[in-house]
Scaffold this active site. Structure first.
Site, PDB file in Angstrom:
ATOM      1  N   HIS A 272      14.267  -4.563  -5.079  1.00 18.99           N
ATOM      2  CA  HIS A 272      12.844  -4.204  -5.165  1.00 18.99           C
ATOM      3  C   HIS A 272      12.367  -4.405  -6.598  1.00 18.99           C
ATOM      4  O   HIS A 272      13.112  -4.190  -7.535  1.00 18.99           O
ATOM      5  CB  HIS A 272      12.632  -2.734  -4.751  1.00 18.99           C
ATOM      6  CG  HIS A 272      11.224  -2.422  -4.404  1.00 18.99           C
ATOM      7  ND1 HIS A 272      10.285  -2.142  -5.365  1.00 18.99           N
ATOM      8  CD2 HIS A 272      10.590  -2.406  -3.214  1.00 18.99           C
ATOM      9  CE1 HIS A 272       9.120  -1.927  -4.762  1.00 18.99           C
ATOM     10  NE2 HIS A 272       9.272  -2.082  -3.471  1.00 18.99           N
ATOM     11  N   ASP A 329      12.386  -2.311   4.146  1.00 22.42           N
ATOM     12  CA  ASP A 329      12.528  -3.264   5.260  1.00 22.42           C
ATOM     13  C   ASP A 329      13.922  -3.274   5.861  1.00 22.42           C
ATOM     14  O   ASP A 329      14.149  -3.923   6.880  1.00 22.42           O
ATOM     15  CB  ASP A 329      12.177  -4.680   4.761  1.00 22.42           C
ATOM     16  CG  ASP A 329      10.696  -4.769   4.431  1.00 22.42           C
ATOM     17  OD1 ASP A 329      10.349  -5.299   3.366  1.00 22.42           O
ATOM     18  OD2 ASP A 329       9.889  -4.267   5.235  1.00 22.42           O
TER      19      ASP A 329
END
Ligand code: SDX
Length: 393
Positions: A272, A329
């Site tokens: 991320h 996700d």
């Protein structure tokens, strides 16, 4: 011209705006919507209440929430011409492509939305239209893909139940919404609702900064979210897990592939830009995974593969050095799959969840009268030169 310009590709260290909507701390793995932690909201709230909180800045009273739900429920129906638009798509059209073009098409059926000087009431009307119609457009794109009859929205149902019945019911039988699924959906949509200045939200703000309509700005956000490095990752995660399962389920082999610089393979659902710790949303979704699959009596071998990958990656120096953790996700697709959604619809679910965040950020940008976004560059092309006739080239 280049004296005072610094390049920050990917805007890794550039603040684009000041915002009072969402706070996240990447080091500590903290995420708050208007000051409320996502842990509290996922446990105690519901998606439409969180949408109200993000868009209007406070938790609604019962009267305000009832009114907001009613405004949305009244506007879930789309113009009948959307059936004609939809019928023109081949069955294998990706639902994200349908979603972004149908949302943009709302400007054609609601031309008042093109007025750059809308009153607050008119903005609220367009917000209700968008929140209502996105679920119908999403469900209809799925029904079109599977060749099943389109199911109309029901005003009497809550937001998530109405979406589920449009997705999974058909005229030949009664459909009973499973409360476990409604609860799971509310949680997932809450956890996707906003995430400060991510790629798709920055897109919505940039497009909106030219005074483009709300529908045009959101349509652009849908396209940015579609990318496999952003919201499209949730579909990629399931495809990756299924490929690993089909290849014998050896998660270690794929950890090595992800580390190999010459191998383009990435561990989708990991890493991320901001979180350099566990994505707090992934933690909640992972915990919900076990609970929901158990309550639904679903056993999915790819959940085991996901846990093996997570375990291996969290102990491997390559991932530890780069602070690569599972992101939002990584586990969400396993729940979407368990409740019957095909993987092509996973990023559409992300868009439905992120819609209130996009709306809130667009509204804040507009209320703060922010200038049109127009970054500069450092020119690296040709110096001035003379035109040469084609016969002399
Ligand atoms: C979302 O911004 C948001 O808030 C987004 C989001 C939201 O709510 O809006 O949180 C939603 O988009 C989550 C991210 C979903 N995407 C994926 O899961 C795709 C896989 N992850 C990556 O591609 C990547 O981690 C990003 C895109 C998420 C972040 O990219 P960055 O910050 O530009 O980091 P990078 O690509 O520069 O990687 C840094 C290093 C590199 O190694 P080195 O060149 O330093 O040796 O980490 C490596 C990368 O190769 N790396 C990975 C990896 N992700 C980064 N290596 C293997 N597998 C991965 N998944």
């Amino acid at each position: 011209q280049t004296g005072h310009i610094t390049i920050d590709s990917g805007y890794k260290n550039t603040g684009a705006t000041q915002s009072a909507i969402t706070y996240l701390d990447g080091e500590l793995g903290v995420l708050h919507y208007r000051g409320y932690s996502i842990e509290q909201l996922a446990a105690k709230s519901n998606f439409i209440e969180v949408a109200y909180l993000l868009i209007y800045g406070k938790l609604p009273t019962q009267h305000e929430l009832t009114h907001f739900n009613e405004q949305i429920a009244k506007r879930t129906l789309v113009h009948e011409n959307f059936r004609t638009l939809l019928s023109a798509y081949p069955a294998n059209a990706h639902p994200m492509g349908i979603l972004s073009s149908m949302i943009c098409s709302l400007t054609a059926f609601h031309p008042d939305s093109l007025d750059p000087n809308l009153t607050d009431e008119q903005v609220d009307l367009n917000i209700a239209r968008l929140m209502g119609k996105i679920t119908t457009i999403a469900a209809w794109s799925y029904k079109h893909a599977v060749g099943r009859p389109l199911v109309y929205p029901k005003k009497s149902l809550d937001y998530c139940s109405n979406f589920l019945q449009m997705m999974f019911s058909d005229p030949t039988e009664n459909y009973h919404v499973n409360p476990v699924v409604v609860d799971a959906l509310n949680k997932l949509l809450i956890l996707h609702a906003d995430h400060e200045q991510n790629c798709s939200t920055s897109t919505v703000r940039l497009v909106g900064s030219s005074n483009a309509s709300l529908f045009g700005s959101i349509s652009a956000g849908v396209n940015a979210l579609w990318g496999p490095l952003h919201g499209g990752a949730n579909q990629e995660v399931i495809e990756m897990l299924e490929a690993i399962k089909a290849d014998g389920g050896d998660s270690k082999k794929y950890i090595e592939k992800a580390k190999d610089k010459n191998d383009p393979f990435r561990l989708m659902g990991f890493g991320h830009r901001v979180y350099k710790n566990f994505d707090p949303r992934a933690k909640i979704i992972k915990a919900a995974c076990d609970n929901i699959l158990y309550n639904l009596g679903v056993k999915d071998p790819i959940l085991e593969i996901a846990k093996q990958l997570e375990e291996a990656a969290l102990t491997d120096p390559y991932f530890i050095e780069r602070k690569l953790y599972p992101n939002v996700d990584f586990y969400s697709g396993i729940i979407y799959k368990a409740i019957g959604l095909p993987k092509e619809m996973f990023t559409v679910m992300f868009a439905i969840g992120r819609l209130p965040g996009w709306i809130a950020q667009w509204k804040e940008m507009r209320e703060n009268k922010e200038p049109i976004g127009r970054p500069r560059q450092i020119y690296t092309g040709q110096t001035a030169r003379e035109y040469v006739d084609i016969k002399n080239r």
